[in-house]
Design a protein around this motif. Structure first.
Motif, PDB file in Angstrom:
ATOM      1  N   ALA A 152     -46.805  36.764 -22.001  1.00 46.91           N
ATOM      2  CA  ALA A 152     -45.604  36.404 -20.970  1.00 46.91           C
ATOM      3  C   ALA A 152     -45.736  37.632 -19.904  1.00 46.91           C
ATOM      4  CB  ALA A 152     -44.348  36.785 -21.657  1.00 46.91           C
ATOM      5  N   GLY A 153     -45.809  36.913 -18.678  1.00 43.21           N
ATOM      6  CA  GLY A 153     -45.708  37.852 -17.352  1.00 43.21           C
ATOM      7  C   GLY A 153     -47.010  38.281 -16.886  1.00 43.21           C
ATOM      8  N   VAL A 154     -48.053  37.742 -17.564  1.00 38.72           N
ATOM      9  CA  VAL A 154     -49.341  38.137 -16.968  1.00 38.72           C
ATOM     10  C   VAL A 154     -49.569  37.437 -15.532  1.00 38.72           C
ATOM     11  CG1 VAL A 154     -50.547  38.377 -19.356  1.00 38.72           C
ATOM     12  CG2 VAL A 154     -50.522  35.855 -18.020  1.00 38.72           C
ATOM     13  N   THR A 155     -50.400  38.197 -14.850  1.00 34.97           N
ATOM     14  CA  THR A 155     -50.782  37.589 -13.459  1.00 34.97           C
ATOM     15  C   THR A 155     -52.149  37.418 -13.181  1.00 34.97           C
ATOM     16  OG1 THR A 155     -50.654  39.664 -12.429  1.00 34.97           O
ATOM     17  CG2 THR A 155     -48.563  38.582 -12.464  1.00 34.97           C
ATOM     18  N   ALA A 156     -52.644  36.721 -12.152  1.00 36.93           N
ATOM     19  CA  ALA A 156     -53.985  36.636 -11.840  1.00 36.93           C
ATOM     20  C   ALA A 156     -54.739  37.928 -11.940  1.00 36.93           C
ATOM     21  CB  ALA A 156     -54.197  35.797 -10.377  1.00 36.93           C
ATOM     22  N   PRO A 157     -55.894  37.876 -12.565  1.00 32.30           N
ATOM     23  CA  PRO A 157     -56.612  36.976 -12.702  1.00 32.30           C
ATOM     24  C   PRO A 157     -56.774  36.341 -14.279  1.00 32.30           C
ATOM     25  CG  PRO A 157     -58.035  38.944 -12.846  1.00 32.30           C
ATOM     26  CD  PRO A 157     -56.675  39.288 -12.423  1.00 32.30           C
ATOM     27  N   ILE A 158     -55.514  36.977 -14.949  1.00 34.58           N
ATOM     28  CA  ILE A 158     -55.257  36.512 -16.223  1.00 34.58           C
ATOM     29  C   ILE A 158     -54.253  35.287 -16.272  1.00 34.58           C
ATOM     30  CG2 ILE A 158     -54.715  36.826 -18.863  1.00 34.58           C
ATOM     31  CD1 ILE A 158     -57.158  38.413 -17.910  1.00 34.58           C
ATOM     32  N   HIS A 159     -54.452  34.098 -16.888  1.00 31.53           N
ATOM     33  CA  HIS A 159     -53.634  33.001 -16.749  1.00 31.53           C
ATOM     34  C   HIS A 159     -53.634  32.336 -18.348  1.00 31.53           C
ATOM     35  CE1 HIS A 159     -54.072  32.902 -12.467  1.00 31.53           C
ATOM     36  NE2 HIS A 159     -55.167  33.262 -12.671  1.00 31.53           N
ATOM     37  N   LEU A 160     -52.451  31.704 -18.522  1.00 26.74           N
ATOM     38  CA  LEU A 160     -52.240  31.054 -19.791  1.00 26.74           C
ATOM     39  C   LEU A 160     -52.216  29.573 -19.514  1.00 26.74           C
ATOM     40  CD1 LEU A 160     -51.304  30.935 -22.863  1.00 26.74           C
ATOM     41  CD2 LEU A 160     -49.074  30.870 -22.065  1.00 26.74           C
ATOM     42  N   THR A 161     -53.275  28.951 -20.211  1.00 23.62           N
ATOM     43  CA  THR A 161     -53.299  27.260 -19.986  1.00 23.62           C
ATOM     44  C   THR A 161     -52.129  26.401 -20.208  1.00 23.62           C
ATOM     45  OG1 THR A 161     -54.847  25.349 -20.095  1.00 23.62           O
ATOM     46  CG2 THR A 161     -54.240  26.627 -22.189  1.00 23.62           C
ATOM     47  N   PRO A 162     -51.692  25.575 -19.404  1.00 21.85           N
ATOM     48  CA  PRO A 162     -50.631  24.702 -19.759  1.00 21.85           C
ATOM     49  C   PRO A 162     -50.864  24.039 -20.890  1.00 21.85           C
ATOM     50  CG  PRO A 162     -51.506  23.958 -17.863  1.00 21.85           C
ATOM     51  CD  PRO A 162     -52.491  25.230 -18.107  1.00 21.85           C
ATOM     52  N   VAL A 163     -49.917  23.447 -21.824  1.00 23.68           N
ATOM     53  CA  VAL A 163     -49.990  22.509 -22.924  1.00 23.68           C
ATOM     54  C   VAL A 163     -48.773  21.551 -22.813  1.00 23.68           C
ATOM     55  CG1 VAL A 163     -51.162  24.194 -24.431  1.00 23.68           C
ATOM     56  CG2 VAL A 163     -48.615  23.945 -24.480  1.00 23.68           C
ATOM     57  N   THR A 164     -48.849  20.513 -23.531  1.00 20.88           N
ATOM     58  CA  THR A 164     -48.041  19.438 -23.546  1.00 20.88           C
ATOM     59  C   THR A 164     -48.224  18.706 -25.155  1.00 20.88           C
ATOM     60  OG1 THR A 164     -46.627  17.660 -22.728  1.00 20.88           O
ATOM     61  CG2 THR A 164     -49.145  17.584 -22.412  1.00 20.88           C
ATOM     62  N   VAL A 165     -47.195  18.227 -25.413  1.00 21.96           N
ATOM     63  CA  VAL A 165     -47.354  17.415 -26.506  1.00 21.96           C
ATOM     64  C   VAL A 165     -46.805  15.940 -26.230  1.00 21.96           C
ATOM     65  CG1 VAL A 165     -46.742  19.058 -28.466  1.00 21.96           C
ATOM     66  CG2 VAL A 165     -45.032  17.865 -27.353  1.00 21.96           C
TER      67      VAL A 165
END
Length: 356
Positions: free
Chosen positions: A144-157
């Motif tokens: 939570a709160g990370v910024t470039a160049p670290i990213h969290l991939t989006p997901v969906t169900v």
């Protein structure tokens, strides 16, 4: 390092399927270097698909991991080079360089990003035996709160969202969609996920071959070309044949063998930097591998299966489909290739691909 999961670790793998399966968690399939990052305080290591460390090639990511990731964690993800035009795999490949000075220079000229998509350990807790839904929730909290160049991939169900991603995101250079069982545990080196990738066909000119490692009477790979305004350009190779077929191909192609002087890919006559096979070209991934080829008169046409393009070439090795004796070589042009819809990386992950 004193982590509950220690390097080296083989990442969990995916099996190819033709349709997106229902009832799973879906995420974009990123086209880069698969890597598991291990952090224990000031110690950071990036592992690769073949379990070899990649840490020294990405100093900018070491700094980002130290600044942003939890003090002790193991996270699975993908190293990519993102630009305003999409993912740049060619630039990413250039990052693997033996010279330290070159590594430092490229870290500033073509900085990489890390896309996180799974959690193996956090603090003293081993998460590999927990279901994906629990791992994902913990990963979201940890990043939570990370910024470039670290990213969290989006997901969906949502299956419809996943199908839209599959269609739209290719225009940003993504590889397809990955489906993960919601209750599945993290199983290193096991194909327990599913990947759905784009597959298309193209009619290409066979313009040469390389010999197989088994001996001088077997074809290793066929070199493919497409015409662009009358110029035959190298577009990729096909090479998955049974050994008996490799020897048959060698015999079949002998009547087409010609000289470089009479070939459109006359390496000595081309200007420096032109993207065509050269007689003494070597591989970035295997410096001792000879990529010289036997030139053929460009008269045979083959239909191949491919996933997508990287610039003017096939991103991956193409697959043989069938011979096309009904097609003329001159009719094999880039115009036959399907162009994906343009899509911006920033519409997938905010800030990805923007200048840093």
């Amino acid at each position: 390092m004193k982590l509950p999961v220690l390097p080296p670790v083989s990442p969990m793998l995916a099996k190819s399927v033709t349709e997106i399966p229902p009832g799973a968690s879906y995420e974009p399939k990123w086209d880069g270097f698969r890597s598991i990052v291990f952090r224990d305080g000031d110690e950071v290591e990036f592992g690769s698909r073949n379990e070899r460390p990649m840490t020294r090639y990405f100093p900018e990511l070491i700094e980002a991991v130290t600044a942003q990731l939890p003090e002790r964690c193991v996270i699975d993800g993908e190293i990519v080079v993102a630009t305003g035009a999409g993912l740049d795999f060619d630039a990413l490949q250039q990052r693997i360089h033996p010279a330290e000075s070159r590594v430092r220079l490229l870290s500033k000229q073509t900085p990489a990003s890390f896309i996180a998509f799974d959690l193996l350990a956090l603090g003293d807790q081993d998460y590999t035996g927990r279901p994906f839904t629990e791992r994902r929730a913990a990963l979201e909290g940890a990043l939570a709160g990370v910024t470039a160049p670290i990213h969290l991939t989006p997901v969906t169900v949502d299956l419809q969202v996943a199908q839209r991603w599959f269609t739209e995101l290719e225009g940003a250079g993504l590889d397809g969609v990955v489906a993960k069982p919601l209750t599945g545990t993290y199983e290193p080196d096991k194909r327990v996920m599913f990947k759905i990738k784009h597959e298309r066909t193209a009619d290409c000119v066979v313009a040469g071959y390389r010999l197989h490692k088994s001996g001088p009477d077997a074809v290793g790979s066929l070199l493919l070309g497409l015409y662009d305004e009358g110029v035959l350009k190298s577009v990729g190779v096909i090479g998955a044949f049974p050994l008996a077929r490799r020897r048959e191909l060698f015999q079949e192609l002998q009547p087409l063998v010609t000289t470089f002087q009479e070939h459109p890919w006359n390496w000595a006559a081309h200007e420096a930097g032109e993207r065509t096979p050269r007689k003494a070209e070597t591989s970035r991934w295997n410096a001792g591998k000879d990529l010289s080829f036997v030139p053929l008169r460009p008269e045979r046409v083959v239909e191949v299966r491919y996933e997508h393009m990287e610039g003017d070439r096939f991103r991956h090795t193409a697959q043989f489909n069938r011979w096309r004796p009904d097609r003329t070589p001159e009719s094999c042009t880039y115009e036959q290739l399907e162009q994906p819809v343009t899509f911006k990386l920033g519409d997938i992950i905010s800030g990805l691909g923007e200048p840093r």
